[in-house]
Write a protein that holds these residues in place. Structure first.
Motif: not given
Length: 287
Positions: A256-264, A266-277
């Motif tokens: 859950r910690t990883v999920q939260r940090r990943v979401r943060q 991706m939002d910071r990068c304005g990315a829709q996918t992980r690779f875009q991030a």
């Protein structure tokens, strides 16, 4: 007999031993018929230096031998074509080891399973070439990064000088040595027992250009990097396409910690996918 020395008469039963030890530099003559042991620390350093000198000479001779080897293979098979097929797991492994022994400047690799040799054997070969100042550029497919223990091995290689990048998918396995010869493995049922050896030709030029294109569009990868302003480890693992569970195991965090940090991120990068991030992170200089 004195401690640390002896006379020739005392060693007359095997005088050839003294001569050999003298040649190796571990004993010295201190009188007409007296020999003395060289201090162990100096003796060991002399032995190491002699062996390293032999290795340097062997490596210097490897490159012209490799050129002669490839020319002779072509002549023997009456094959001046740009592609030669090498069959058999042992022959494939011998060819790969010979190519690396003759490498002079750079090895470029598209890395994905299956492998010609065990990963630990490949790591040893790569490290050996780097001692000769051969550079490595490696693009890892996600399937390679996901193998058990592979992240730690990649981190070790990057720490020792490998330049690594990652991409979600690669079209095939490839190795280009010094931009003069390429190896294109053919995998059947997850086993590499056949490769295409590609000599200087338009095909080799195409494969080299293709590697450079993938390199330019892949994400810098250093799974062992420590976090700075942006968590570079997390971004690198995101770019590799690892699941949250895999990232959590590698970083020692809860899912859950990883999920939260990943979401943060991706939002910071304005990315829709992980690779875009990962791409956005590279463009912004975070990787």
């Amino acid at each position: 007999m004195h401690i640390g020395s002896c006379t020739v008469e005392e060693a007359q039963t095997r005088p050839e031993v003294l001569e050999e030890l003298h040649r190796l530099g571990v004993v010295r003559r201190v009188g007409a018929d007296v020999w003395q042991a060289v201090p162990p620390d100096l003796a060991v350093e002399m032995l190491i230096a002699a062996r390293e000198d032999g290795h340097r000479r062997a490596r210097a001779e490897a490159a012209p031998l490799m050129d002669a080897y490839l020319r002779n293979r072509a002549e023997h098979h009456h094959d001046t074509a740009m592609v030669e097929v090498v069959n058999g797991a042992d022959a494939v492994r011998d060819l790969w080891q010979a190519l690396l022994a003759g490498a002079r400047s750079e090895v470029c690799v598209l890395d994905q399973p299956p492998y010609i040799s065990p990963v630990e054997e490949h790591v040893e070969l790569e490290v050996d070439t780097r001692r000769r100042h051969v550079q490595w550029r490696v693009i890892y497919d996600r399937s390679s990064v996901e193998l058990p223990g592979r992240l730690a091995e990649i981190a070790s290689l990057v720490a020792s000088g490998e330049r690594a990048r990652v991409t979600p998918t690669l079209p095939f396995k490839l190795a280009v040595v010094d931009a003069r010869v390429a190896v294109l493995p053919v995998a059947v049922r997850a086993v590499v027992d056949q490769v295409l050896l590609i000599r200087p030709s338009p095909l080799l030029d195409v494969l080299t250009s293709m590697f450079d294109l993938y390199w330019d569009n892949s994400i810098p990868f250093n799974p062992g990097a420590s976090g700075v302003e942006v968590d570079t480890q997390l971004l690198a693992l995101l770019a590799a396409g690892l699941t949250d569970e895999s990232i959590a195991r590698h970083l020692g965090l809860g899912p859950r910690t990883v999920q939260r940090r990943v979401r943060q991120l991706m939002d910071r990068c304005g990315a829709q996918t992980r690779f875009q991030a990962g791409v956005q992170a590279m463009r912004r200089g975070w990787l």
